[in-house]
Design a protein around this motif. Sequence first.
Motif, mmCIF file in Angstrom:
data_model
loop_
_atom_site.group_PDB
_atom_site.id
_atom_site.type_symbol
_atom_site.label_atom_id
_atom_site.label_comp_id
_atom_site.label_asym_id
_atom_site.label_seq_id
_atom_site.Cartn_x
_atom_site.Cartn_y
_atom_site.Cartn_z
ATOM 1 N N GLU A 36 -2.730 2.787 5.269
ATOM 2 C CA GLU A 36 -3.165 4.024 4.609
ATOM 3 C C GLU A 36 -3.706 3.735 3.211
ATOM 4 O O GLU A 36 -4.751 4.271 2.811
ATOM 5 N N ILE A 37 -3.032 2.879 2.460
ATOM 6 C CA ILE A 37 -3.518 2.512 1.128
ATOM 7 C C ILE A 37 -4.854 1.793 1.240
ATOM 8 O O ILE A 37 -5.794 2.056 0.467
ATOM 9 N N PHE A 38 -4.967 0.894 2.196
ATOM 10 C CA PHE A 38 -6.225 0.180 2.448
ATOM 11 C C PHE A 38 -7.366 1.176 2.698
ATOM 12 O O PHE A 38 -8.450 1.061 2.107
ATOM 13 N N CYS A 39 -7.141 2.167 3.558
ATOM 14 C CA CYS A 39 -8.178 3.147 3.889
ATOM 15 C C CYS A 39 -8.543 4.002 2.678
ATOM 16 O O CYS A 39 -9.717 4.348 2.484
ATOM 17 N N GLY A 40 -7.554 4.342 1.865
ATOM 18 C CA GLY A 40 -7.830 5.114 0.666
ATOM 19 C C GLY A 40 -8.678 4.337 -0.323
ATOM 20 O O GLY A 40 -9.645 4.870 -0.900
ATOM 21 N N HIS A 86 -17.576 -8.059 -4.759
ATOM 22 C CA HIS A 86 -16.858 -8.790 -5.808
ATOM 23 C C HIS A 86 -16.766 -8.016 -7.115
ATOM 24 O O HIS A 86 -16.350 -8.578 -8.140
ATOM 25 N N VAL A 87 -17.139 -6.728 -7.103
ATOM 26 C CA VAL A 87 -16.934 -5.914 -8.303
ATOM 27 C C VAL A 87 -15.441 -5.789 -8.575
ATOM 28 O O VAL A 87 -14.601 -5.951 -7.682
ATOM 29 N N SER A 88 -15.089 -5.490 -9.807
ATOM 30 C CA SER A 88 -13.675 -5.382 -10.180
ATOM 31 C C SER A 88 -13.030 -4.173 -9.512
ATOM 32 O O SER A 88 -13.608 -3.082 -9.474
ATOM 33 N N PHE A 89 -11.824 -4.375 -8.985
ATOM 34 C CA PHE A 89 -11.067 -3.276 -8.370
ATOM 35 C C PHE A 89 -10.569 -2.320 -9.438
ATOM 36 O O PHE A 89 -10.049 -2.736 -10.479
ATOM 37 N N ALA A 90 -10.717 -1.012 -9.178
ATOM 38 C CA ALA A 90 -10.228 0.017 -10.094
ATOM 39 C C ALA A 90 -9.222 0.899 -9.357
ATOM 40 O O ALA A 90 -9.586 1.577 -8.392
ATOM 41 N N PRO A 91 -7.958 0.907 -9.762
ATOM 42 C CA PRO A 91 -6.950 1.722 -9.079
ATOM 43 C C PRO A 91 -7.182 3.206 -9.327
ATOM 44 O O PRO A 91 -7.717 3.606 -10.360
ATOM 45 N N ALA A 92 -6.752 4.027 -8.357
ATOM 46 C CA ALA A 92 -6.942 5.474 -8.458
ATOM 47 C C ALA A 92 -5.637 6.245 -8.504
ATOM 48 O O ALA A 92 -5.660 7.464 -8.654
ATOM 49 N N ASN A 93 -4.495 5.551 -8.365
ATOM 50 C CA ASN A 93 -3.197 6.225 -8.432
ATOM 51 C C ASN A 93 -2.132 5.198 -8.839
ATOM 52 O O ASN A 93 -2.428 4.004 -8.985
ATOM 53 N N ARG A 94 -0.909 5.673 -9.003
ATOM 54 C CA ARG A 94 0.143 4.781 -9.503
ATOM 55 C C ARG A 94 0.476 3.651 -8.527
ATOM 56 O O ARG A 94 0.786 2.525 -8.939
#
Length: 324
Positions: free
Chosen positions: A238-242, A169-177
Amino acid sequence: MRELRLLADIGGTNARFALESGAGQFADIEVLACADYATLGEAMGAYLGRAAARGLAADSVRQAALAIANPVEEDRVSMTNHHWSFSIEALRRQQGLDTLLVVNDFAALAMALPHLPPEGRLRIGGGVELQDGRPARPIGLIGPGTGLGVSGVIPAGKRWIALASEGGHVSFAPANRDEVAILEALWSEYGHVSAERLLSGMGLELIYWALTGRRLDAPAITGAAIAGESDDCRRTVEIFCGILGSVAGNVALTLGATGGMYIGGGIVPRLGKLFTESSFRARFEDKGRLGPYLARIPTYLITEQYPALRGVSAMLPERTASPQ
């Protein structure tokens, strides 16, 4: 062991039961759909009744250990991803048990990790495996399923201590656009967006919706991706796995999991080459100056069918050895 012990691994969708006649000797494993039973007690009773009808001495069960997909902090347990709610002590009395141990499912799964046989795991990517004779080191665990489980085990002398965590439940942090765009789409729907919001069955559906504007259920998404029938579904996976690689790297850094990072849960084992050939490992290591640190940590996919049962089996003796 003179009597059979009841073991269970209870998720938001399925409850897996087994009887144990000796250390690690599981018999009569059965998977029940949680939705088919109004209460956990009814599911336990149904399983034991069928086991007795099959000729097993289910009436002799006095010790039980349950791993459940939920925090377990007090006597009252109310499942996050299912409607079951119960008192541990009341359930113990109802089932006629002397001992009922209830633990977080990923704490139980983590406890199984030091004992997994080589055939119970698949190595993903690089890393340096610990050799026999070296001091044990912390091991991390992450697993997308109905929700996102996070845990680990810490060596303490000759014992292992499992961590009960709600790290999913930690906050999601995006890594790309692409992930920034997904996060912005979900902010408008949910406000806070956790890692679990994306790394779960529902997460696959939300990623697909954010990419396409259409709704499709998780089995259809993974099925079409595996079959090569949809570029959108394949991109979703693929996005899920990344994202899973990034979050697993965060867990490994947080725990100092130099003994290895393991992937469990019900989703990833079904993905096959879509996972093993994905960006998971590259994203796991992609932590800037700490990249070389993570590059040394091996990552494994758990392939054993019922590993949490092994974990609660290892945890129950400590409870039964304590004064009641």
